[in-house]
Scaffold this motif. Structure first.
Motif, mmCIF file in Angstrom:
data_model
loop_
_atom_site.group_PDB
_atom_site.id
_atom_site.type_symbol
_atom_site.label_atom_id
_atom_site.label_comp_id
_atom_site.label_asym_id
_atom_site.label_seq_id
_atom_site.Cartn_x
_atom_site.Cartn_y
_atom_site.Cartn_z
ATOM 1 N N ILE A 1 20.373 -80.586 12.230
ATOM 2 C CA ILE A 1 21.141 -79.615 11.425
ATOM 3 C C ILE A 1 22.127 -80.366 10.525
ATOM 4 O O ILE A 1 22.266 -80.052 9.331
ATOM 5 N N LYS A 2 22.779 -81.389 11.086
ATOM 6 C CA LYS A 2 23.742 -82.172 10.291
ATOM 7 C C LYS A 2 23.057 -82.821 9.080
ATOM 8 O O LYS A 2 23.641 -82.942 8.012
ATOM 9 N N ALA A 3 21.791 -83.197 9.256
ATOM 10 C CA ALA A 3 21.065 -83.890 8.181
ATOM 11 C C ALA A 3 20.393 -82.919 7.207
ATOM 12 O O ALA A 3 19.711 -83.338 6.274
ATOM 13 N N THR A 4 20.561 -81.600 7.437
ATOM 14 C CA THR A 4 19.832 -80.605 6.635
ATOM 15 C C THR A 4 20.810 -79.609 6.001
ATOM 16 O O THR A 4 21.236 -78.643 6.650
ATOM 17 N N MET B 1 20.935 -89.487 10.645
ATOM 18 C CA MET B 1 19.602 -89.779 11.200
ATOM 19 C C MET B 1 18.513 -89.197 10.277
ATOM 20 O O MET B 1 18.620 -88.051 9.860
ATOM 21 N N ALA B 2 17.489 -89.998 9.975
ATOM 22 C CA ALA B 2 16.420 -89.496 9.092
ATOM 23 C C ALA B 2 15.277 -88.925 9.939
ATOM 24 O O ALA B 2 14.973 -89.455 11.012
ATOM 25 N N PHE B 3 14.689 -87.858 9.458
ATOM 26 C CA PHE B 3 13.572 -87.237 10.191
ATOM 27 C C PHE B 3 12.326 -87.363 9.319
ATOM 28 O O PHE B 3 11.884 -86.399 8.697
ATOM 29 N N THR B 4 11.794 -88.565 9.269
ATOM 30 C CA THR B 4 10.683 -88.820 8.353
ATOM 31 C C THR B 4 9.319 -88.682 9.016
ATOM 32 O O THR B 4 8.292 -88.744 8.370
ATOM 33 N N GLU B 5 9.317 -88.581 10.343
ATOM 34 C CA GLU B 5 8.042 -88.280 11.012
ATOM 35 C C GLU B 5 8.285 -87.249 12.115
ATOM 36 O O GLU B 5 9.429 -87.019 12.526
ATOM 37 N N PHE B 6 7.190 -86.627 12.584
ATOM 38 C CA PHE B 6 7.307 -85.519 13.541
ATOM 39 C C PHE B 6 7.969 -85.965 14.840
ATOM 40 O O PHE B 6 7.606 -87.004 15.410
ATOM 41 N N ARG B 7 8.942 -85.171 15.290
ATOM 42 C CA ARG B 7 9.547 -85.383 16.615
ATOM 43 C C ARG B 7 9.854 -84.020 17.206
ATOM 44 O O ARG B 7 10.462 -83.185 16.536
ATOM 45 N N PRO B 8 9.478 -83.795 18.459
ATOM 46 C CA PRO B 8 9.875 -82.536 19.096
ATOM 47 C C PRO B 8 11.402 -82.542 19.244
ATOM 48 O O PRO B 8 11.959 -83.563 19.647
ATOM 49 N N VAL B 9 12.043 -81.442 18.905
ATOM 50 C CA VAL B 9 13.507 -81.415 19.042
ATOM 51 C C VAL B 9 13.899 -80.886 20.419
ATOM 52 O O VAL B 9 13.088 -80.258 21.101
ATOM 53 N N ASP B 10 15.107 -81.197 20.856
ATOM 54 C CA ASP B 10 15.727 -80.522 21.991
ATOM 55 C C ASP B 10 17.123 -80.135 21.497
ATOM 56 O O ASP B 10 17.467 -80.388 20.331
ATOM 57 N N LYS C 1 20.001 -81.346 21.868
ATOM 58 C CA LYS C 1 20.836 -82.444 21.370
ATOM 59 C C LYS C 1 20.342 -82.957 20.002
ATOM 60 O O LYS C 1 21.109 -83.077 19.046
ATOM 61 N N LEU C 2 19.039 -83.192 19.920
ATOM 62 C CA LEU C 2 18.477 -83.708 18.663
ATOM 63 C C LEU C 2 18.632 -82.679 17.534
ATOM 64 O O LEU C 2 18.786 -83.038 16.356
ATOM 65 N N ARG D 1 24.819 -72.968 6.645
ATOM 66 C CA ARG D 1 24.776 -71.639 7.291
ATOM 67 C C ARG D 1 25.808 -71.500 8.407
ATOM 68 O O ARG D 1 26.181 -70.407 8.787
ATOM 69 N N ILE D 2 26.209 -72.640 8.983
ATOM 70 C CA ILE D 2 27.207 -72.578 10.068
ATOM 71 C C ILE D 2 28.534 -73.198 9.619
ATOM 72 O O ILE D 2 29.360 -73.621 10.428
ATOM 73 N N GLY D 3 28.697 -73.258 8.296
ATOM 74 C CA GLY D 3 29.951 -73.755 7.734
ATOM 75 C C GLY D 3 30.237 -75.194 8.140
ATOM 76 O O GLY D 3 31.415 -75.602 8.184
ATOM 77 N N GLU D 4 29.195 -75.943 8.473
ATOM 78 C CA GLU D 4 29.309 -77.353 8.895
ATOM 79 C C GLU D 4 30.264 -77.537 10.072
ATOM 80 O O GLU D 4 30.916 -78.570 10.201
ATOM 81 N N LYS D 5 30.344 -76.516 10.924
ATOM 82 C CA LYS D 5 31.213 -76.612 12.114
ATOM 83 C C LYS D 5 30.324 -76.811 13.345
ATOM 84 O O LYS D 5 29.452 -75.980 13.616
ATOM 85 N N TYR D 6 30.567 -77.874 14.073
ATOM 86 C CA TYR D 6 29.688 -78.222 15.188
ATOM 87 C C TYR D 6 30.356 -78.122 16.559
ATOM 88 O O TYR D 6 29.679 -78.105 17.577
ATOM 89 N N ASP D 7 31.703 -78.040 16.567
ATOM 90 C CA ASP D 7 32.410 -78.094 17.858
ATOM 91 C C ASP D 7 32.088 -76.909 18.756
ATOM 92 O O ASP D 7 31.962 -77.046 19.968
ATOM 93 N N ASP D 8 31.958 -75.734 18.113
ATOM 94 C CA ASP D 8 31.755 -74.529 18.933
ATOM 95 C C ASP D 8 30.295 -74.052 18.889
ATOM 96 O O ASP D 8 29.988 -72.908 19.217
ATOM 97 N N LEU D 9 29.409 -74.939 18.471
ATOM 98 C CA LEU D 9 28.007 -74.525 18.302
ATOM 99 C C LEU D 9 27.326 -74.295 19.663
ATOM 100 O O LEU D 9 27.432 -75.132 20.563
ATOM 101 N N VAL D 10 26.656 -73.151 19.798
ATOM 102 C CA VAL D 10 25.901 -72.897 21.039
ATOM 103 C C VAL D 10 24.419 -72.869 20.674
ATOM 104 O O VAL D 10 23.996 -72.098 19.795
#
Ligand code: ADP
Ligand code: SR1
Ligand code: MG
Length: 419
Positions: free
Chosen positions: A18-21, A1-10, A12-13, A27-36
């Motif tokens: 993070i995946k796109a950055t 997903m591209a973030f080319t204009e301002f969007r408030p994050v929540d 989920k977003l 910084r989190i070793g690209e691990k998303y399953d246990d992310l809090v």
């Protein structure tokens, strides 16, 4: 997903972001399953998410185009995030031990990724309410203030460097205007956002609005705040902008940064310690009368100023033959004039500190955005007693600031004015 204009994050977003950055996902070793991910923003303006995974953590702070504690009816430039990130980087380079590292900044999204100040770090204000002593606080805060203020002033910079910084941070005008309004104007007139512990403080709030001497002094401070481009200041250095443990002190949240008067930072810090002091009687109970804790706060105020004074002068002496253009060595060329000039500078800074600190105290009692030190005192009459004491101390310091020549004299007045 591209973030080319301002969007408030929540929450989920934010995962998509993070995946796109790469600077964040690494910084989190690209691990998303246990992310809090949890939104913890308890400040007045922004949204703050703590992101913790099994391989790392960080904090995401996002500015939305309004003041959070009031709502969308008070619009506010989200460019404040840019100035906060800039100041975090500049102050962090000067004082890395006491400023969290910035990992990522996205101007389009008004979003910053920075070091997560993990527990046991807590907001200093909460520690002061709980009656916890921080033995290194004065040492650390004096380091932070001496280094950030000295190295961003004309005592170290050429006028060319200085004007570049002034020009850059002039862009933070909306946040400066917010301070002009809520610190230097609203408490001294009827204003829709003003609030106080009514009815107990009705007459006290009215007295502030009708005190001609106070108004003259506040006008002078407001003019200095708007006109004195002395150093790159944090701009909001109260006790909720400091996170602490027993051995770590971290300054967060410099979104109000601009090139302004040094005393505004030192005063915000000391003024908020005085607020914490005046609130202690409201937190006393049968187990703890808070008397010895009050003494610790007073010692911390005294040590913070005295250490700041010593360290600031030491930096100045060390760099006296450097590029700083305020006091050229060819003119201030003997020990006597050097000492006289430093004494005059520090005396003026001390009086600014007392004036700004007092103005910051007053706005927290009769203006908008009160502080938890008092708000957490449930009994309104007891809270009003504590607030009235702080108000009297603040009015005395503001009106008589030029009569003080040492922090010990200030401590004596605080003790005399306590109820
Ligand atoms: P605001 O700009 O709205 O005042 P703050 O920067 O003060 O926001 O942050 C709000 C809260 O988020 C803080 O009180 C603190 O609890 C938490 N926080 C902010 N930055 C960090 C950080 N780097 N690490 C841990 N917690 C943080
Ligand atoms: C609407 S005033 C909000 C306040 O919160 C910030 O921390 C600043 O102190 C500002 O004045
Ligand atoms: Mg804050």
């Amino acid at each position: 997903m591209a973030f080319t204009e301002f969007r408030p994050v929540d929450e989920k977003l934010l995962i998509e972001y993070i995946k796109a950055t790469p600077a964040l996902s690494a910084r989190i070793g690209e691990k998303y399953d246990d992310l809090v991910i949890k939104e913890v923003g308890d400040g007045n303006l922004n949204f703050v998410y703590i992101v913790v995974g099994s391989s790392g953590s960080f904090v995401i702070k996002q500015a939305l185009p309004y003041v959070r504690c009031i709502g969308e009816s008070w619009p506010m430039s989200k460019e404040r995030a840019y100035f906060e990130a800039l100041a975090l980087k500049e102050h962090g380079a000067l004082c890395p031990a006491h400023v969290p590292e910035v990992y990522h900044f996205d101007r389009t999204m008004s979003l910053t990724g920075m070091r997560y100040l993990e527990p046991p770090h807590i907001i200093l204000r909460k520690g002061l309410i709980a009656g916890i002593e921080y033995p290194l606080l004065a040492e650390h805060m004096s380091d932070y203030m001496a280094r950030t203020l000295f190295f961003t002033s004309l005592l170290y910079h050429t006028t060319t460097e200085h004007k570049r910084s002034v020009a850059e941070f002039c862009g933070n005008v909306e946040l400066c205007r917010l301070t002009e309004q809520v610190v230097f104007s609203d408490p001294y007139k009827i204003s829709q956002h003003n609030r106080w512990t009514s009815p107990y403080l009705d007459l006290d709030a009215e007295a502030v609005r009708e005190d001609n001497i106070l108004k003259l002094e506040v006008a002078e401070l407001k003019s200095k705040f708007c006109e004195r481009a002395q150093a790159l200041i944090h701009g909001d250095l109260h006790t909720s902008s400091i996170m602490v443990t027993q051995d770590s002190t971290q300054v967060i949240d410099p979104e109000f940064a601009f090139v302004g008067p040094m005393g505004f930072d030192v005063g915000a810090y000391l003024g908020n310690l005085i607020l914490a002091y005046s609130a202690q009687d409201g937190h006393a109970d049968q187990r703890n009368d808070r008397k010895s804790y009050k003494q610790w706060i007073l010692r911390t105020i005294e040590q913070s100023w005295n250490l700041f004074h010593k360290k600031f002068i030491a930096l100045w002496d060390e760099h006296k033959d450097g590029a700083g253009e305020a006091y050229l060595p060819a003119i201030y060329n003997n020990a006597e004039v050097w000492k006289l000039m430093q004494e005059k500078f520090m005396e003026d800074l001390f009086h600014d500190t007392l004036g700004f600190g007092a103005a910051k105290m007053i706005r927290r009692i009769v203006g908008v955005a009160h502080v938890e030190d008092f708000e957490s005192i449930k009994d309104a009459s007891k809270r009003a007693d504590c607030e009235r004491e702080a108000l009297e101390i603040a009015k005395t310091l503001l009106k008589q600031r030029r009569k003080f020549s040492s922090i010990n004299e200030v401590i004596l007045v605080i003790q005399q004015l306590q109820k």
